[in-house]
Design a protein around this motif. Structure first.
Motif, PDB file in Angstrom:
ATOM      1  N   UNK A 152       1.309   9.590 -21.144  1.00  0.00           N
ATOM      2  CA  UNK A 152       0.230   9.179 -20.250  1.00  0.00           C
ATOM      3  C   UNK A 152       0.438   7.807 -19.618  1.00  0.00           C
ATOM      4  N   UNK A 153       1.439   7.058 -20.070  1.00  0.00           N
ATOM      5  CA  UNK A 153       1.604   5.681 -19.621  1.00  0.00           C
ATOM      6  C   UNK A 153       1.927   5.552 -18.143  1.00  0.00           C
ATOM      7  N   UNK A 154       1.646   4.362 -17.609  1.00  0.00           N
ATOM      8  CA  UNK A 154       1.848   4.109 -16.189  1.00  0.00           C
ATOM      9  C   UNK A 154       3.215   3.597 -15.815  1.00  0.00           C
ATOM     10  N   UNK A 155       4.092   3.358 -16.799  1.00  0.00           N
ATOM     11  CA  UNK A 155       5.461   2.870 -16.541  1.00  0.00           C
ATOM     12  C   UNK A 155       5.444   1.628 -15.660  1.00  0.00           C
ATOM     13  N   UNK A 156       4.561   0.693 -15.958  1.00  0.00           N
ATOM     14  CA  UNK A 156       4.385  -0.469 -15.088  1.00  0.00           C
ATOM     15  C   UNK A 156       5.622  -1.360 -15.033  1.00  0.00           C
ATOM     16  N   UNK A 157       6.294  -1.537 -16.152  1.00  0.00           N
ATOM     17  CA  UNK A 157       7.505  -2.375 -16.152  1.00  0.00           C
ATOM     18  C   UNK A 157       8.643  -1.704 -15.398  1.00  0.00           C
ATOM     19  N   UNK A 158       8.691  -0.394 -15.456  1.00  0.00           N
ATOM     20  CA  UNK A 158       9.763   0.347 -14.804  1.00  0.00           C
ATOM     21  C   UNK A 158       9.543   0.440 -13.297  1.00  0.00           C
ATOM     22  N   UNK A 159       8.285   0.610 -12.887  1.00  0.00           N
ATOM     23  CA  UNK A 159       7.975   0.654 -11.467  1.00  0.00           C
ATOM     24  C   UNK A 159       7.832   2.047 -10.896  1.00  0.00           C
TER      25      UNK A 159
END
Length: 204
Positions: free
Chosen positions: A9-16
């Motif tokens: 469910x994560x937003x992968x914010x660090x990955x982009x």
């Protein structure tokens, strides 16, 4: 019975961009994990999605991959524990007390079927009520629990089941080594390493 909950469910914010959709093998990271877990003899697989949920669900062709139950977590921004709480709430009525429930992530593509199977078999055998992957910092996921234990977990924030695992006496959690679990995808550099690995292994 053997069940699995895949937390995706994560937003992968660090990955982009969504890590779940990174190409791997004939599909993406999520479809690879679904196939790998299914090959371990898991009979029911649930995937918790949150960010980018429509694109992620659409990426799994039910004609090619094992059928899954999709759980939509609208509170995914509040941490990983919200996904596990949702799954327990939605699924626990289907579990018998001694069923084994595997908890896995979608971004550890190097973990093989044998490791998932070993975690599950430890719980199914009745020798331990929980099993987990050994990291230098302590126990972590993938991990497996008897249904009786999983129903009792108190989960907060972004920690999922890790805090519970690490506070248990050594004789309560069976730890299994898995160096491949160290390969996870959180940053652009991690994705670069993954693509290099895929070229060497022929997965890309």
């Amino acid at each position: 019975m053997k069940h699995a909950i895949i937390l995706a469910a994560g937003g992968s914010t660090r990955l982009g961009h969504p890590k779940q959709l990174i190409r791997w093998g004939d599909g993406n990271l999520l479809t690879h994990v679904i196939q790998t877990i299914a090959a371990a003899g898991v009979e029911q697989i649930a995937v918790v999605v949150g960010a980018h949920q429509d694109a992620i669900i659409a990426s799994v062709n039910t004609d090619e991959y094992p059928p899954v139950r999709w759980l939509r977590n609208e509170d995914w921004r509040d941490g990983q524990s919200t996904s596990l709480r949702l799954a327990i709430h939605e699924l626990q009525s289907q579990w018998s007390e001694h069923d084994a429930i595997l908890i896995a992530l979608c971004d550890q593509p190097a973990i093989d079927t044998e490791h998932y199977a070993a975690l599950i078999d430890t719980v199914i055998s009745g020798d331990f009520a929980s099993s987990a992957t050994q990291y230098p910092s302590g126990a972590g996921v993938p991990a497996c629990f008897s249904a009786a234990i999983l129903r009792l977990l108190e989960l907060h924030g972004d920690q999922g089941a890790k805090n519970w695992l690490r506070t248990q006496p050594p004789d309560k959690v069976h730890l299994l080594q898995c160096p491949a679990a160290a390969c996870d995808i959180d940053s652009p550099q991690d994705e670069i390493h993954l693509r290099r690995r895929s070229l060497r292994s022929g997965q890309g």
